[in-house]
Enzyme design. Structure first.
Site, PDB file in Angstrom:
ATOM      1  N   HIS A 143       3.714  -7.249   1.896  1.00  0.00           N
ATOM      2  CA  HIS A 143       3.124  -8.166   2.869  1.00  0.00           C
ATOM      3  C   HIS A 143       2.078  -9.074   2.226  1.00  0.00           C
ATOM      4  O   HIS A 143       1.640  -8.838   1.097  1.00  0.00           O
ATOM      5  CB  HIS A 143       2.472  -7.373   4.005  1.00  0.00           C
ATOM      6  CG  HIS A 143       1.328  -6.516   3.547  1.00  0.00           C
ATOM      7  ND1 HIS A 143       1.512  -5.242   3.056  1.00  0.00           N
ATOM      8  CD2 HIS A 143      -0.008  -6.745   3.495  1.00  0.00           C
ATOM      9  CE1 HIS A 143       0.346  -4.725   2.732  1.00  0.00           C
ATOM     10  NE2 HIS A 143      -0.605  -5.629   2.980  1.00  0.00           N
TER      11      HIS A 143
ATOM     12  N   ARG B 225      -1.209  -4.968  -6.142  1.00  0.00           N
ATOM     13  CA  ARG B 225      -0.988  -6.417  -6.117  1.00  0.00           C
ATOM     14  C   ARG B 225       0.302  -6.725  -6.867  1.00  0.00           C
ATOM     15  O   ARG B 225       0.485  -6.336  -8.010  1.00  0.00           O
ATOM     16  CB  ARG B 225      -2.197  -7.115  -6.755  1.00  0.00           C
ATOM     17  CG  ARG B 225      -2.333  -8.584  -6.405  1.00  0.00           C
ATOM     18  CD  ARG B 225      -3.593  -9.176  -7.035  1.00  0.00           C
ATOM     19  NE  ARG B 225      -4.810  -8.643  -6.467  1.00  0.00           N
ATOM     20  CZ  ARG B 225      -5.792  -8.096  -7.177  1.00  0.00           C
ATOM     21  NH1 ARG B 225      -5.691  -8.001  -8.488  1.00  0.00           N
ATOM     22  NH2 ARG B 225      -6.870  -7.638  -6.573  1.00  0.00           N
TER      23      ARG B 225
ATOM     24  N   HIS C 138       0.849  -1.186   0.000  1.00  0.00           N
ATOM     25  CA  HIS C 138       0.000   0.000   0.000  1.00  0.00           C
ATOM     26  C   HIS C 138       0.890   1.244   0.000  1.00  0.00           C
ATOM     27  O   HIS C 138       1.906   1.287   0.707  1.00  0.00           O
ATOM     28  CB  HIS C 138      -0.902   0.036   1.234  1.00  0.00           C
ATOM     29  CG  HIS C 138      -1.663  -1.237   1.466  1.00  0.00           C
ATOM     30  ND1 HIS C 138      -2.526  -1.768   0.539  1.00  0.00           N
ATOM     31  CD2 HIS C 138      -1.685  -2.083   2.522  1.00  0.00           C
ATOM     32  CE1 HIS C 138      -3.062  -2.880   1.027  1.00  0.00           C
ATOM     33  NE2 HIS C 138      -2.549  -3.093   2.222  1.00  0.00           N
TER      34      HIS C 138
ATOM     35  N   GLU D  81      -1.990   0.068   8.282  1.00  0.00           N
ATOM     36  CA  GLU D  81      -2.998  -0.840   8.837  1.00  0.00           C
ATOM     37  C   GLU D  81      -2.420  -1.627  10.011  1.00  0.00           C
ATOM     38  O   GLU D  81      -1.211  -1.791  10.141  1.00  0.00           O
ATOM     39  CB  GLU D  81      -3.517  -1.798   7.757  1.00  0.00           C
ATOM     40  CG  GLU D  81      -2.442  -2.623   7.095  1.00  0.00           C
ATOM     41  CD  GLU D  81      -2.932  -3.318   5.829  1.00  0.00           C
ATOM     42  OE1 GLU D  81      -4.082  -3.105   5.421  1.00  0.00           O
ATOM     43  OE2 GLU D  81      -2.134  -4.070   5.239  1.00  0.00           O
TER      44      GLU D  81
END
Length: 323
Positions: free
Chosen positions: A176, A196, A101, A118
């Site tokens: 991740h 992605r 991200h 996050e």
């Protein structure tokens, strides 16, 4: 003007090819789909809003609620261009894609969204399950690109076994993947930006391999190991009533606390920030200014800034999230 009260949220449901059945069977999420990947518990994201289930604002989206109670995000939230947080349950029946991200600087400039920091709090974990997060050692951009093309990138990432009750903070730009067998609560910036990188050549419902975002990933990825302070120590302290409270993470994006309540607990919510309360065990009642509502495991409530005194009664465990 409707007085503020704890607003129970009906989630927005999202299903992907890696989703499972745990959110439906163990967490009471009601959807017509056979599987359920994500339950967006607190969401004001575009057309993916959660909706009020109780009280006089029943049926209103979270976006409509914060527009109605215009001071409900609090002093800390008033300068954000978008509602700042998004909270989900995630059930991974197979590995998620290797992904990354962007941070705020890149995302606001290129995508008109926040970046995405996050936190993952593990609420269920099959034996041997865990996450891939950060690289085992510093690598070059060429090594990164070559590993994507060869399908070997997973071998370069650090695998971290996790169990129920553990938590990890994933900074923006960290490569991740959530591993098979993990069920987590995710507290994140209000963003849906995912680049992605590798997806095991899996095909979507349209029969085509899912889109990759290699160029964007190369532009934003941190090619280093995950900092050690991203693993929560989650050290609890006890109050005079025997309740346990721990700060899971606090940073520039959000603060998350964990509560284990043996009977009842009072929390005062001032005008500084809104809160979200997500129950991961137990059942009971919430009471504020004479308004009372029930909760069960899996429920999430929006607690507007300025709500005042909130009484949580019942043997339960919950995450309390705020700015």
């Amino acid at each position: 003007m409707i007085n503020k009260y704890p607003v129970k949220m009906i989630p927005y449901f999202a299903d992907y090819i890696w989703g499972g059945i745990k959110l439906k069977e163990k967490w009471g999420k009601k959807t017509d789909t056979d599987t359920l990947a994500e339950s967006w518990e607190l969401s004001a994201f575009k057309d993916k809003n959660s909706v009020a289930a109780n009280g006089e604002l029943k049926g209103k989206t979270l976006s409509e609620i914060i527009n109605y109670w215009q001071d409900s995000v609090g002093e800390k939230g008033k300068d954000y261009p978008f509602f700042p947080l998004l909270i989900k349950f995630i059930d991974a029946s197979s590995n998620l894609s290797v992904q990354v991200h962007p941070d705020n600087e890149y995302a606001l400039k290129n995508e008109n969204q926040f970046g995405k920091a996050e936190m993952w709090y593990v609420v269920d974990a099959e034996k041997g399950s865990g996450i891939y997060c950060g690289f085992k050692k510093e690598i070059s951009a060429k090594e990164f690109k070559d590993s994507i093309q060869s399908g070997e990138i997973e071998n370069l990432l650090e695998f971290m076994p996790l169990k129920k009750g553990q938590a990890v903070f994933i900074p923006p730009k960290t490569v991740h993947a959530i591993g098979k067998g993990m069920t987590i609560v995710e507290i994140q910036q209000n963003s849906n930006l995912t680049y992605r990188i590798y997806d095991y050549k899996r095909k979507g419902k349209d029969g085509k391999e899912r889109e990759l975002h290699i160029d964007k990933a190369l532009a934003v990825s941190n090619l280093s190991p995950l900092p050690k302070n991203c693993i929560s120590k989650n050290e609890a302290i006890s109050d005079l009533c025997g309740n346990k409270i721990s700060t899971v993470f606090t940073n520039e994006y959000f603060t998350v606390e964990m509560f284990e309540i043996v009977n009842e607990k009072e929390i005062f919510i001032n005008n500084e920030t809104f809160y979200a309360i997500t129950f991961i065990e137990g059942e009971g009642t919430l009471t504020s200014e004479g308004y009372e509502t029930d909760f069960i495991k899996g429920d999430t409530f929006f607690l507007p800034a300025g709500l005042g005194e909130l009484k949580i009664k019942g043997k339960c465990e919950f995450l309390l999230s705020s700015l």
